[in-house]
Design an enzyme around this catalytic site. Structure first.
Site, PDB file in Angstrom:
ATOM      1  CE  LYS B  79      -3.958   1.985   2.512  1.00 39.95           C
ATOM      2  NZ  LYS B  79      -4.833   1.843   3.694  1.00 39.95           N
ATOM      3  CB  SER B 154      -7.988   3.659   2.531  1.00 39.29           C
ATOM      4  OG  SER B 154      -7.150   3.125   3.541  1.00 39.29           O
ATOM      5  CB  SER B 178      -8.230   1.020   5.664  1.00 36.52           C
ATOM      6  OG  SER B 178      -8.923   2.246   5.656  1.00 36.52           O
TER       7      SER B 178
END
Lengths: 480, 485
Positions: B79, B154, B178
């Site tokens: 990420k 996210s 997330s």
């Protein structure tokens, strides 16, 4: 100073723990002075995304030492808070500090510092002591007002500072000065901060007069300037009072060059720091055992040393107070005592001529060119009758400035005391020939003898032994 | 054989026995990326040359008979809010669109030490704020199961990359769900570890007291393997627990007979899609079939979880994001004026709308006079919620809930309504407030769209929730179903 003005002064002193090798929250070197800009930095102290602070345990130990020395009560658990504000010198745009409100707990609260002002004892209470990180240093090419741009040196960012906040117990600029002297001496004796490092102690002063608004003077870098800034502020505010102008609550800047304070911002626009607990640092537990361990390792403090000086060296309380007001000075005195048997005489010479010379040259004891051995040697030369006290003063002056050993100065300049009676007799002859009128006067009034002695001294540039000279003149006057 | 479709535990054996090379694996992954990335847009940046070099090094080591780690030659997608030295790390934001960190996050060091190969940085909601990956400066990632829908957020890029076989393993970060939200929306496995188990050093902070880096994978075994690599104490993170390294994959195969499962009724109320509820209830039935004893329980104060979560997250964010001013790194706006102007213009142009909204709200909540009313009160509610979880988890081994109350929604469908969007964190955010671990596993489909089952455990009981998840996965096999792209 004016009693009726009801002056209240509180100080916030920022002390760099210069004995620490690394910064407060990372392993970068804290020894930034004289280093090329931005060479002592890492992701943590530059506030890079993702970097996290890790507390320097040694900093907490030093802080605990200071708290103990200032009689402050140490919190069993210490929290760090974030103080949020935007400024170019602040890498994260918040400072990791401590806070005493909103659930915050500083390192310690309460305490006091005792010191003397003109022989009178005075006590100033401590409000709190806390640990925080220093921001970066801003460098202005030219002056702060004319610089076309500002440079930022992050070497200082993250260095450990101790903030010591007093209650508004100080009444005069002089008291502020002596308080700071005493505080510095304590810190030096603890070995946590060194006086001769430029800017290792910075000060904010709060002052209010006649119950008026509180004015804060920011970032004063020397004790003398604290004195001057406060003096200036008192006069300024007094003038305002006289003209019926109310003092506004504001922050002022001490302009060292112009020796005045100038307004920075008034209360209405003062920032809201949005303090909240630093989520990246866990609370620090300070156990009784830890405190005891640190207390056991504490070095001798100035007050204890003063008492010891009085009993061990039999010097006056005043002398002991002056000597221990500065660790280096006290160390110098004690080293001398090991080599010279008369502490009283040492104290007199150190506090008198040595300090005067230092003041004149603007040096501190550590920058002194003369060594303990040389200084003692100088006194020994007086005792041995090699030089007069008057000449010794001159030699000391030169030795302090040039670093030349006193004995060498004496030899090189032919300053040895003249005790050769034949030689002195010749000079006395000369003087009697040149000043017949004075000789007649002296025969009638013994008080005029001094003039004749003075003339002999002048001709020998002070080297003639005054006792021999005096004796010789008297016996000649009596016609012997 | 499509190597990119295999799991880590299948591949590592083949690489170690030289049945396939690490270079083959990396090459096939990049071929897949080349083929589908234009549709998925899971990555912000990829590092093919570097990845191939590292793969070669792993192969050489194996040839020489040297020891290689548990991730030898395995591609891992990271990420983009986790710092990679010299490799673009943007947080999905314009303000960091040119930022190359000078250091590696601790998890990156550990993955590379274990032989793992960082292949690229995945798309995300800007600064991890969102649950749809729509707030990214680099555009939205598409859900591999339906390209018109969001992948969740996210960590949407990581989940989509896994679901479309563009990587073998991935890292996400979870502040209020997330990792679990996109895992649920993309039908992959994602675990939010106990707070303090995985070092946050190098994770760009959004809300420090809530977030954790966590593993995302195609199945539970892989998730356990990756967790074993990244978990454990780190002296560079003061909030890191003094927890020794642990092999989470070792005991997965134990059965779950007699395990006590709590089903908190508050997670099955208003706002839960009926079809999702049905799938989750069926899943609870599966656990019972496996010998678990399931019974209803209750977690109080859950109504306050969302406001509490957002107050804390936004307050912390307003402070954490203050450092982005264009002075030392990142994007700087071109403008004349003093530094105040440079700061404001840079931040004005560099941050997206959602980030600005949260900074403003957080700044307000921390302001003098409001601190006690909002932030401090939120901390108190948080403590109450944490106690509720502790109470429930002292009675039950695990708690089971839906991961997301709804199915993956259409891109653009909810973005205009932030409050509605915030509400879909209802099942995940309370877990972050409590700090306990929680995993999302694929548990079925509704109209071809994935549903996730959330399994929550007590502090540091990752092993237990992984075991329940594994038993469920082996019984159902939903993780084996792949989207057609």
């Amino acid at each position: 100073m004016d009693e009726d003005l009801d002056i209240k002064i509180g100080l916030e002193v920022h002390v760099q723990l210069t004995a620490l090798k690394t910064k407060l929250f990372c392993k970068c070197s804290a020894n930034y002075r004289g280093m090329p800009p931005n060479t002592l930095t890492c992701p943590v102290c530059l506030g890079h995304p993702g970097a996290l602070p890790v507390l320097n345990k040694k900093a907490v130990e030093y802080a605990i030492m200071v708290a103990l020395a200032l009689n402050s009560s140490i919190s069993p658990q210490m929290l760090f808070f974030r103080k949020n504000y935007f400024y170019v010198d602040l890498p994260k745009n918040f400072q990791i500090s401590q806070y005493d409100k909103a659930g915050g707990v500083p390192l310690s609260v309460g305490g006091w510092v005792e010191f003397s002002v003109n022989g009178e004892k005075k006590r100033v209470r401590i409000r709190r002591i806390q640990l925080e990180e220093d921001p970066a240093r801003l460098v202005y090419p030219g002056t702060i007002t004319t610089a076309p741009y500002t440079l930022v040196d992050f070497n200082r960012a993250g260095v450990a500072l101790l903030e010591i906040v007093t209650e508004p117990d100080i009444k005069t600029p002089e008291e502020a000065y002596f308080f700071l002297q005493k505080l510095r001496s304590i810190l030096e004796h603890l070995g946590v901060s060194s006086e001769n490092m430029q800017g290792s102690m910075r000060c904010d002063a709060n002052i209010s007069i006649k119950g008026g608004a509180r004015v804060e003077i920011k970032n004063i870098s020397s004790f003398k300037d604290v004195y001057r800034a406060l003096q200036y502020e008192i006069i300024r505010q007094k003038q305002q009072l006289k003209h019926g102008i109310a003092t506004v609550q504001e922050t002022r800047h001490w302009d060292e060059d112009r020796q005045i304070t100038v307004s920075l911002r008034v209360k209405e626009t003062e920032s809201d720091y949005r303090y909240f607990p630093e989520p990246d640092l866990v609370p620090v537990r300070i156990s009784e055992e830890w405190i005891k361990k640190i207390a056991a390792q504490m070095p001798e403090l100035p007050d204890a040393r003063k008492e010891r000086f009085i009993s061990e060296y039999k010097i006056t309380e005043y002398d002991a107070t002056v000597l221990t007001s500065n660790k280096k000075l006290a160390d110098f005195f004690e080293e001398c005592c090991k080599l010279y048997p008369n502490p009283k005489k040492l104290a007199n010479w150190i506090m008198g001529d040595l300090l005067r010379n230092l003041n004149e040259t603007g040096l501190d004891v550590t920058q002194l060119a003369i060594t303990v051995e040389q200084f003692v040697d100088l006194l020994k030369m007086i005792d041995e009758g090699i030089i007069s006290a008057k000449i010794a003063k001159r030699i000391l002056r030169e030795a302090v400035r040039t670093g030349k050993p006193p004995r060498k100065i004496v030899e090189d300049e032919g300053l040895l005391k003249i005790d050769d009676e034949e030689f002195i007799a010749k000079i006395v002859d000369e003087v009697f020939r040149e000043f017949p009128k004075a000789v007649e006067d002296a025969k009638k009034d013994r008080r005029a003898v001094n003039f004749l002695v003075g003339q002999v001294m002048r001709k020998t540039r002070g080297r003639a032994d005054p006792n021999i000279t005096n004796k010789m003149i008297l016996s000649r006057l009596e016609g012997k | 054989m499509h190597l990119n479709r295999l799991s880590c535990h299948q591949l590592v054996g083949k690489i170690k026995t030289q049945e396939v090379t690490a270079v083959d694996v990396v090459e096939q992954v990049f071929e897949r990326i080349k083929r589908v990335e234009s549709k998925i847009r899971a990555f912000i940046s990829t590092f093919k040359d570097d990845a191939l070099r590292r793969a070669e090094a792993v192969d050489k080591k194996i040839k020489r008979g040297e020891e290689v780690g548990p991730l030898a030659g395995i591609p891992v997608a990271i990420k983009d809010n986790i710092c990679t030295r010299g490799k673009l790390t943007t947080c999905g934001s314009k303000i960091l669109s040119n930022y190359f960190p000078p250091y590696d996050a601790t998890v990156i060091e550990r993955i590379e030490a274990a032989g793992g190969i960082v292949i690229g940085k995945t798309n995300m909601d800007e600064f991890a704020m969102g649950n749809s990956t729509e707030t990214s400066f680099f555009g939205c990632t598409h859900n591999p199961w339906d390209l018109t829908r969001v992948p969740g957020g996210s960590s949407g890029g990581s989940a989509a990359a896994l679901a479309s076989d563009e990587t073998i393993l991935a890292l996400g970060s979870d502040t209020g769900g997330s990792i679990r939200c996109p895992a649920s929306f993309c039908s992959v496995v994602g675990l939010k570890p106990t707070y303090g188990l995985v070092s946050r050093y190098g994770l760009v902070s959004y809300a420090n007291s809530l977030e954790q880096i966590g593993p995302m994978a195609k199945d539970v075994v892989d998730c356990a393997i990756l967790l074993s690599v990244i978990a454990g104490h780190d002296p560079r993170d003061s909030t890191s627990a003094p927890y020794p390294p642990h092999d989470y994959a070792k005991n997965l195969r134990c059965d779950i007979k007699g395990i006590k499962v709590g089903v908190p009724k508050e997670f099955f109320g208003e706002g839960l899609d009926e079809k999702v509820e049905k799938v989750v209830m069926d899943s609870i039935g599966v656990l019972e079939d496996l010998g678990a004893s399931c019974s209803e329980t209750s977690i109080s104060y859950l109504d306050y979880a969302i406001p509490t979560y957002y107050l804390i997250a936004m307050s912390e964010a307003s402070s954490n994001l203050a450092r982005f001013d264009g002075l030392r790194y990142g994007f700087r706006a071109e403008c004349d004026g003093d530094w105040n102007e440079v700061f404001s213009t840079t931040r004005g142009e560099g941050f997206g709308e959602e980030v600005k909204r949260r900074i403003l709200l957080g700044t307000f909540a921390l302001s003098a006079g409001y601190y006690d009313k909002y932030y401090l009160k939120a901390l108190k509610v948080r403590t109450l919620i944490k106690r509720e979880f502790e109470k429930a988890l002292s009675k039950f081994d695990v708690l089971v809930t839906p991961t997301m109350p709804i199915l993956p929604f259409k891109i653009g469908e909810m973005i205009e309504d932030p409050l509605v969007m915030y509400m879909i964190d209802i099942d995940t955010a309370p877990v972050n407030l409590a700090g306990v671990p929680s995993i999302s596993v694929p548990c079925g489909f509704v109209d071809g769209l994935p549903v996730g089952l959330q399994i929550i455990g007590g502090f540091f009981e990752e092993e237990k929730i992984l075991r329940v998840a594994y038993a469920f996965q082996e019984q159902t096999g939903f993780h084996l179903k792949k989207p057609e792209i």
